[in-house]
Design a protein around this motif. Structure first.
Motif, PDB file in Angstrom:
ATOM      1  N   THR A 161     -19.091  18.704 224.356  1.00  0.00           N
ATOM      2  CA  THR A 161     -19.506  17.413 223.802  1.00  0.00           C
ATOM      3  C   THR A 161     -21.022  17.405 223.683  1.00  0.00           C
ATOM      4  N   ILE A 162     -21.518  17.106 222.486  1.00  0.00           N
ATOM      5  CA  ILE A 162     -22.953  17.100 222.241  1.00  0.00           C
ATOM      6  C   ILE A 162     -23.512  15.732 222.646  1.00  0.00           C
ATOM      7  N   PRO A 163     -24.464  15.683 223.565  1.00  0.00           N
ATOM      8  CA  PRO A 163     -25.036  14.395 223.995  1.00  0.00           C
ATOM      9  C   PRO A 163     -25.660  13.634 222.827  1.00  0.00           C
ATOM     10  N   THR A 164     -25.582  12.333 222.891  1.00  0.00           N
ATOM     11  CA  THR A 164     -26.103  11.490 221.802  1.00  0.00           C
ATOM     12  C   THR A 164     -27.610  11.654 221.613  1.00  0.00           C
ATOM     13  N   GLU A 165     -28.310  12.125 222.619  1.00  0.00           N
ATOM     14  CA  GLU A 165     -29.765  12.290 222.514  1.00  0.00           C
ATOM     15  C   GLU A 165     -30.174  13.305 221.447  1.00  0.00           C
ATOM     16  N   PHE A 166     -29.233  14.126 221.002  1.00  0.00           N
ATOM     17  CA  PHE A 166     -29.553  15.110 219.969  1.00  0.00           C
ATOM     18  C   PHE A 166     -29.453  14.546 218.552  1.00  0.00           C
ATOM     19  N   PHE A 167     -29.015  13.292 218.431  1.00  0.00           N
ATOM     20  CA  PHE A 167     -28.863  12.685 217.110  1.00  0.00           C
ATOM     21  C   PHE A 167     -29.860  11.537 216.951  1.00  0.00           C
ATOM     22  N   VAL A 168     -31.100  11.896 216.716  1.00  0.00           N
ATOM     23  CA  VAL A 168     -32.160  10.894 216.645  1.00  0.00           C
ATOM     24  C   VAL A 168     -32.685  10.689 215.234  1.00  0.00           C
ATOM     25  N   GLU A 169     -32.436  11.628 214.347  1.00  0.00           N
ATOM     26  CA  GLU A 169     -32.881  11.526 212.960  1.00  0.00           C
ATOM     27  C   GLU A 169     -31.681  11.303 212.050  1.00  0.00           C
ATOM     28  N   GLU A 170     -31.936  10.912 210.813  1.00  0.00           N
ATOM     29  CA  GLU A 170     -30.834  10.730 209.860  1.00  0.00           C
ATOM     30  C   GLU A 170     -30.114  12.047 209.590  1.00  0.00           C
ATOM     31  N   THR A 171     -30.882  13.125 209.542  1.00  0.00           N
ATOM     32  CA  THR A 171     -30.320  14.470 209.428  1.00  0.00           C
ATOM     33  C   THR A 171     -31.093  15.388 210.362  1.00  0.00           C
ATOM     34  N   GLY A 172     -30.449  16.428 210.831  1.00  0.00           N
ATOM     35  CA  GLY A 172     -31.108  17.361 211.733  1.00  0.00           C
ATOM     36  C   GLY A 172     -30.202  18.530 212.063  1.00  0.00           C
ATOM     37  N   SER A 173     -30.618  19.308 213.058  1.00  0.00           N
ATOM     38  CA  SER A 173     -29.852  20.482 213.475  1.00  0.00           C
ATOM     39  C   SER A 173     -29.944  20.636 214.990  1.00  0.00           C
ATOM     40  N   PHE A 174     -28.885  21.144 215.568  1.00  0.00           N
ATOM     41  CA  PHE A 174     -28.896  21.480 216.983  1.00  0.00           C
ATOM     42  C   PHE A 174     -28.269  22.854 217.153  1.00  0.00           C
ATOM     43  N   ALA A 175     -28.454  23.432 218.323  1.00  0.00           N
ATOM     44  CA  ALA A 175     -27.929  24.775 218.586  1.00  0.00           C
ATOM     45  C   ALA A 175     -27.205  24.803 219.921  1.00  0.00           C
ATOM     46  N   ILE A 176     -26.158  25.599 219.975  1.00  0.00           N
ATOM     47  CA  ILE A 176     -25.493  25.943 221.231  1.00  0.00           C
ATOM     48  C   ILE A 176     -25.918  27.366 221.560  1.00  0.00           C
ATOM     49  N   LYS A 177     -26.366  27.569 222.775  1.00  0.00           N
ATOM     50  CA  LYS A 177     -27.076  28.804 223.100  1.00  0.00           C
ATOM     51  C   LYS A 177     -26.569  29.420 224.406  1.00  0.00           C
ATOM     52  N   VAL A 178     -26.474  30.736 224.416  1.00  0.00           N
ATOM     53  CA  VAL A 178     -26.130  31.484 225.629  1.00  0.00           C
ATOM     54  C   VAL A 178     -27.286  32.406 225.965  1.00  0.00           C
ATOM     55  N   ILE A 179     -27.737  32.353 227.217  1.00  0.00           N
ATOM     56  CA  ILE A 179     -28.843  33.202 227.675  1.00  0.00           C
ATOM     57  C   ILE A 179     -28.353  34.051 228.841  1.00  0.00           C
ATOM     58  N   ALA A 180     -28.649  35.340 228.783  1.00  0.00           N
ATOM     59  CA  ALA A 180     -28.328  36.262 229.878  1.00  0.00           C
ATOM     60  C   ALA A 180     -29.542  36.397 230.791  1.00  0.00           C
ATOM     61  N   PHE A 181     -29.310  36.230 232.086  1.00  0.00           N
ATOM     62  CA  PHE A 181     -30.382  36.309 233.074  1.00  0.00           C
ATOM     63  C   PHE A 181     -30.149  37.464 234.046  1.00  0.00           C
ATOM     64  N   ASN A 182     -31.236  38.073 234.471  1.00  0.00           N
ATOM     65  CA  ASN A 182     -31.220  39.001 235.605  1.00  0.00           C
ATOM     66  C   ASN A 182     -31.770  38.269 236.816  1.00  0.00           C
ATOM     67  N   GLU A 183     -31.037  38.312 237.920  1.00  0.00           N
ATOM     68  CA  GLU A 183     -31.576  37.736 239.148  1.00  0.00           C
ATOM     69  C   GLU A 183     -32.744  38.586 239.635  1.00  0.00           C
ATOM     70  N   PRO A 184     -33.782  37.954 240.167  1.00  0.00           N
ATOM     71  CA  PRO A 184     -34.939  38.726 240.639  1.00  0.00           C
ATOM     72  C   PRO A 184     -34.564  39.642 241.806  1.00  0.00           C
ATOM     73  N   LEU A 185     -35.184  40.821 241.838  1.00  0.00           N
ATOM     74  CA  LEU A 185     -34.935  41.776 242.911  1.00  0.00           C
ATOM     75  C   LEU A 185     -35.778  41.497 244.142  1.00  0.00           C
ATOM     76  N   THR A 186     -36.851  40.717 243.936  1.00  0.00           N
ATOM     77  CA  THR A 186     -37.710  40.344 245.060  1.00  0.00           C
ATOM     78  C   THR A 186     -37.744  38.832 245.204  1.00  0.00           C
ATOM     79  N   GLU A 187     -37.810  38.376 246.426  1.00  0.00           N
ATOM     80  CA  GLU A 187     -37.794  36.942 246.709  1.00  0.00           C
ATOM     81  C   GLU A 187     -38.992  36.244 246.078  1.00  0.00           C
TER      82      GLU A 187
END
Length: 215
Positions: A161-187
């Motif tokens: 469900t896309i939050p209503t906060e992304f619909f602020v203009e009469e027309t626009g664009s939004f993206a659904i995004k996946v990011i791959a992360f590496n956990e840090p090896l040092t604290e």
């Protein structure tokens, strides 16, 4: 009579071929009315995303449709005997996990490959949806397969469900995004973004309560 027979047979073959083409392109009537991200591609990414819906019009507070995404190509890994996790690691030793986000399309490239992030749940202009652990990500559930005839087949789909906060203009664009992360090896070190992919959607505010999405 032979020329007539030949012409009739030729017409029949043409109709048969057209019928086969229609069946392949429509998926035998099972294809959703609105979709993107399921077609065959010669250059697939490690992360692939798609979306489907039986409508393109939604109430503003319930823009909900189905997204599908895969984090590794099951067919390629099995055929080549590779570990898909290795393609996401910086040194070969990190734990890998993924974040799912929604953002305005203007910010879709703010986070890309080879960046360092201090807090993956609080990225500027990115709405955090969920986290996918390493164990989940590299299971069959989050894999995909691809063929010329069927296109991309995702094992995992979910409603978003896309939050209503992304619909602020009469027309626009939004993206659904996946990011791959590496956990840090040092604290105390930052998270490393090994890969980021997104899928964009245009929208139009039809009236005060209706949003139209372009798939």
């Amino acid at each position: 009579m032979k020329p007539f027979y030949k012409q009739t047979r030729r017409n029949f073959m043409v109709l048969l071929i057209l019928l086969i083409v229609v069946l392949f392109t429509t998926g035998c009537g099972q294809k959703s009315e609105f979709e993107k991200g399921f077609g065959y591609t010669l250059t697939p990414n490690e992360i692939m995303l798609g979306a489907r819906s039986d409508t393109d019009s939604f109430t503003k507070d319930n823009v909900t449709f189905e997204i599908s995404y895969g984090l590794h190509d099951i067919g390629y890994s099995k055929e080549n005997g590779t570990d898909p996790k290795c393609g996401y690691q910086k040194t070969g030793y990190e734990t890998v996990f993924f974040g799912l986000y929604i953002c305005d399309a203007d910010y879709s490239l703010d986070v890309v490959n080879d960046m360092e992030i201090s807090d993956y749940k609080m990225i500027d202009n990115h709405y955090f949806v969920k986290e996918i652990s390493e164990e989940e990500a590299f299971s069959d559930e989050y894999g995909f397969t691809m063929s010329y005839w069927k296109g991309i087949t995702y094992n995992h789909s979910e409603k978003i469900t896309i939050p209503t906060e992304f619909f602020v203009e009469e027309t626009g664009s939004f993206a659904i995004k996946v990011i791959a992360f590496n956990e840090p090896l040092t604290e105390g070190a930052d998270y490393y973004t090994s890969m980021a992919r997104h899928i964009e959607f245009d929208y139009e505010i039809v009236d005060e309560n209706t949003i139209k999405i372009v798939f």
